[in-house]
Enzyme design. Structure first.
Site, PDB file in Angstrom:
ATOM      1  N   GLN A 524      89.546  23.312 -26.443  1.00  8.58           N
ATOM      2  CA  GLN A 524      90.213  24.158 -25.469  1.00  8.58           C
ATOM      3  C   GLN A 524      89.624  25.559 -25.423  1.00  8.58           C
ATOM      4  O   GLN A 524      89.534  26.171 -24.360  1.00  8.58           O
ATOM      5  CB  GLN A 524      91.715  24.247 -25.789  1.00  8.58           C
ATOM      6  CG  GLN A 524      92.542  24.933 -24.725  1.00  8.58           C
ATOM      7  CD  GLN A 524      92.456  24.239 -23.385  1.00  8.58           C
ATOM      8  OE1 GLN A 524      92.189  23.038 -23.307  1.00  8.58           O
ATOM      9  NE2 GLN A 524      92.664  24.995 -22.321  1.00  8.58           N
ATOM     10  N   GLU A 525      89.205  26.076 -26.559  1.00  2.00           N
ATOM     11  CA  GLU A 525      88.692  27.443 -26.623  1.00  2.00           C
ATOM     12  C   GLU A 525      87.327  27.591 -25.953  1.00  2.00           C
ATOM     13  O   GLU A 525      87.112  28.493 -25.157  1.00  2.00           O
ATOM     14  CB  GLU A 525      88.589  27.905 -28.087  1.00  2.00           C
ATOM     15  CG  GLU A 525      89.899  28.322 -28.711  1.00  2.00           C
ATOM     16  CD  GLU A 525      90.390  29.673 -28.205  1.00  2.00           C
ATOM     17  OE1 GLU A 525      89.626  30.374 -27.517  1.00  2.00           O
ATOM     18  OE2 GLU A 525      91.540  30.020 -28.493  1.00  2.00           O
ATOM     19  N   SER A 526      86.384  26.739 -26.322  1.00  3.49           N
ATOM     20  CA  SER A 526      84.992  26.966 -25.903  1.00  3.49           C
ATOM     21  C   SER A 526      84.313  25.744 -25.317  1.00  3.49           C
ATOM     22  O   SER A 526      83.184  25.857 -24.855  1.00  3.49           O
ATOM     23  CB  SER A 526      84.166  27.447 -27.098  1.00  3.49           C
ATOM     24  OG  SER A 526      84.053  26.405 -28.065  1.00  3.49           O
ATOM     25  N   TYR A 630      97.698  26.286 -22.735  1.00  6.76           N
ATOM     26  CA  TYR A 630      96.818  26.209 -23.908  1.00  6.76           C
ATOM     27  C   TYR A 630      97.472  25.401 -25.029  1.00  6.76           C
ATOM     28  O   TYR A 630      96.858  24.494 -25.599  1.00  6.76           O
ATOM     29  CB  TYR A 630      96.517  27.634 -24.365  1.00  6.76           C
ATOM     30  CG  TYR A 630      95.692  27.762 -25.618  1.00  6.76           C
ATOM     31  CD1 TYR A 630      94.309  27.870 -25.552  1.00  6.76           C
ATOM     32  CD2 TYR A 630      96.292  27.819 -26.871  1.00  6.76           C
ATOM     33  CE1 TYR A 630      93.545  28.012 -26.703  1.00  6.76           C
ATOM     34  CE2 TYR A 630      95.540  27.960 -28.028  1.00  6.76           C
ATOM     35  CZ  TYR A 630      94.165  28.055 -27.931  1.00  6.76           C
ATOM     36  OH  TYR A 630      93.418  28.191 -29.075  1.00  6.76           O
TER      37      TYR A 630
END
Length: 672
Positions: A524-526, A630
């Site tokens: 999810q972050e990168s 998120y």
């Protein structure tokens, strides 16, 4: 920002990634080979052209354009586009058509067509605009859509309903949609009531520029005190105090509600705003209720009841978002108010009700409210059928629905791998090849656009082959994105890849964090872009902020400089170290820790206040839309990674753990 940040809940900025300095890459590539030659030198010319385009250096860009074109570089179409787009305002149709012929079928052809349509709209050249529009393949520009409606109106076509919908849907101010609104207002198609609807929406969305732009359309435009957006009491303090409540009062109350819902409620009960007519009062109370729900105020449902009572006399509570927050407020009660949940979802537009979140919660409401006897049997059967309708979908609520039905979450069968011919076709695809070259040069924005355009019209087999190519080249974000577009053939390995497996497992184990959870967060972050940078300064796989990294490094006894975040091992060490820290701070709650990782630990501590609720309800009630999305995606991802890493059925309930609330926190009732 031009406007001061409003004192309302705001999420952290989404990660808009950039690569290392293009100027640095130019220098290194020029050192590796002679400029103008094939290979590294030609790559450097492309990067220099990109910088010239960014700076607006048209002469240098034209010179580089010729050299890159002569070198036959794969990204020559992009340099051609940069050169022409910089002088489009002074360009004629003949030169644009010549560009289309040179770059036929490519992304940059369609990109320039988008730009040219905007320029034709600026010129009010509606005849040429309408000839050009059918050739625009992407057709995804809202301002172009507004220009298309202006062009149709100029021909005498009745565009009222479509134009009204387009204008109201426009969130950010732009010239094309403002022109449409101004023209239709002058011609009597739009009314002052339409303008006030637009102003209301802009206020609800906390978009000051859009509200001001709409208010400027009114004749006469209202005289507003300086700073009213951030100090709405100035609107309420206008004289004479004996006047009836007016529309400026309703705007003042709505802005005040975003700052302090209790003060806004007081203004409606005892000040000039108490004189608002029923329609205005319904909307104003709806905004007070919505912000009360966002702030977790215990009076939220009572305020919704006041808004709905007034709305029955004429008017509405506001946009659909008000109904969504009514559902969340009803769920968050110590005993969920299931009848309110059901009724608020039923009041949503059909397209909104079809969202998996509201399908799930409405089904839960029906199960809770089903009476005994035959009627209850039928109601429970209908609710289970609704859950079954989303239970195979690969997202947070799909998993919750399946587990509510006691169905094991089996992974979809892996499709047949791409054949040699399918893989060869993907490698030969000119657009995919250009995208891969752009990625290799650090031109991520250009690469993503080129890649996504290339996917248009592909069937599942072609998408699987393109995703396979991206995975092979370790362009993991495009691998995931491409595979997620397939409809019937689902490759979980592509959608949930395991890059850097040895390093991730080692660092997760050393930090005492579940590796599936770490993978779910990184995805999810990168999306596994190792050199991702956010505008806020977060870096690498785990998007660690330098200040956070410094603090974690100090705790771990590590020396630290910000450049160390570019190192894969260091990024994982500091990221998993911070994840362990927030898990410890929140008694092992994966949901609270994910929220803390995204929005900072202070906010989830406040969001935990109130009665104990199911963790799924807590996640759905997170005030920030970005953080709410998120948390749900990280947990959903982690369930799939648990299946991939440990070969066990993914269980979202196991990740969600116990209930969340102030009482649970005090008693240590949160479980890993």
């Amino acid at each position: 920002m031009a406007e001061p940040a409003p004192p309302t809940p705001r999420p952290p900025r989404p990660a808009r990634w950039r690569r290392a300095s293009i100027a640095a890459l130019v220098s290194s590539l020029l050192a590796a080979g002679s400029a103008g030659a094939q290979g590294h030198g030609a790559d450097a010319l492309v990067l220099e052209a990109r910088e010239a385009w960014r700076r607006g250096d048209a002469p240098r860009l034209e010179a580089l354009h010729e050299r890159v074109d002569a070198a036959g570089h794969p990204l020559a179409p992009w340099v051609d586009y940069w050169a022409l787009s910089r002088r489009l305002r002074d360009t004629g149709a003949g030169e644009v058509e010549a560009f289309y012929a040179r770059r036929s079928g490519s992304y940059v052809e369609d990109r320039l067509r988008n730009d040219w349509l905007l320029e034709l709209g600026r010129r009010r050249d509606w005849a040429r605009f309408e000839r050009e529009l059918p050739r625009f393949r992407m057709n995804d520009d809202r301002e172009v859509h507004c220009h298309a409606l202006s062009a149709a109106h100029a021909r005498g076509v009745d565009v009222g309903d479509r134009a009204r919908a387009a204008w109201l849907a426009q969130r950010d101010a732009d010239d094309g949609c403002q022109l449409l609104a101004r023209t239709l207002l002058a011609d009597g198609v739009f009314t002052a009531d339409d303008v006030w609807r637009k102003v209301r929406l802009a206020v609800e969305q906390s978009r000051a520029a859009a509200a001001r732009q709409a208010l400027a359309l009114l004749d006469p435009a209202p005289a507003l005190p300086t700073g009213w957006w951030d100090r709405p009491e100035r609107l309420l303090a206008r004289v004479p105090a004996s006047r009836r409540g007016d529309r400026l009062d309703e705007l003042a109350v709505a802005r005040l509600a975003a700052i302090d819902a209790d003060r806004a409620a007081q203004a409606l009960e005892a000040g000039p705003a108490s004189r608002l007519p029923a329609g205005s009062a319904a909307w104003a109370w709806g905004q007070v209720a919505r912000w009360s729900a966002i702030e977790r105020a215990p009076q939220a449902l009572e305020r919704y009841a006041r808004a709905q009572a007034l709305a029955r006399r004429g008017g509405d509570m506001g946009s659909d978002d008000a109904l969504a927050w009514q559902v969340r407020a009803a769920l968050r009660e110590a005993t969920p108010q299931w009848a309110t949940v059901r009724d608020a979802i039923d009041a949503m537009p059909e397209t909104m009700r079809a969202d998996a979140a509201w399908v799930y919660w409405r089904a839960r409401a029906e199960l809770a409210l089903a009476p005994d006897g035959d009627a209850g049997v039928a109601a429970r059967a209908a609710a289970r059928a609704a859950l079954a309708g989303i239970a195979t979908q690969m997202h947070f609520y799909g998993k919750l629905a399946a587990e509510e039905l006691d169905r094991p979450l089996a992974l979809p069968p892996r499709p047949r791998p791409p054949s040699a011919d399918e893989r060869a076709a993907a490698r030969r695809h000119a657009g995919l090849a250009r995208a891969l070259h752009a990625f290799a040069l650090g031109l991520r924005s250009e690469g993503v656009r080129e890649w996504n355009f290339s996917l248009l019209g592909m069937d599942d087999r072609e998408l699987l082959a393109a995703a396979d190519l991206a995975c092979e080249r370790e362009v993991w974000d495009r691998c995931i994105h491409t595979s997620e577009r397939t409809r019937s053939e689902i490759d979980v390995g592509q959608r949930f890849p395991l890059p850097y497996r040895e390093q991730v497992l080692a660092r997760a184990d050393a930090s005492g964090v579940d590796a599936a959870y770490v993978y779910g967060l990184i995805r999810q972050e990168s999306r596994f872009v190792t050199d991702a940078r956010s505008h806020a300064g977060a870096s690498g796989l785990m998007q660690v902020m330098p200040a956070t990294a410094r603090s974690v490094a100090r705790r771990l006894g590590m020396a630290f400089t910000p450049r160390m975040l570019d190192d894969l091992e260091t990024n994982l060490t500091l990221g998993t170290g911070y994840l362990r820290q927030v898990l410890d701070d929140f008694d092992g709650s994966a949901a609270l820790a994910a929220a803390a990782y995204n929005a900072g630990p202070g906010r989830p501590r406040r969001w935990r206040d109130g009665p104990e609720v199911e963790t799924a309800i807590w996640a759905e009630s997170i005030p920030f839309g970005e953080t709410r999305d998120y948390v749900k995606k990280v947990l959903s991802n982690a369930a799939y990674y648990a299946a991939r890493l440990a070969d066990r059925p993914p269980s979202l309930r196991a990740l969600l753990g116990a209930r969340i609330g102030a009482a649970a926190a005090e008693s240590g009732g949160l479980e890993p």
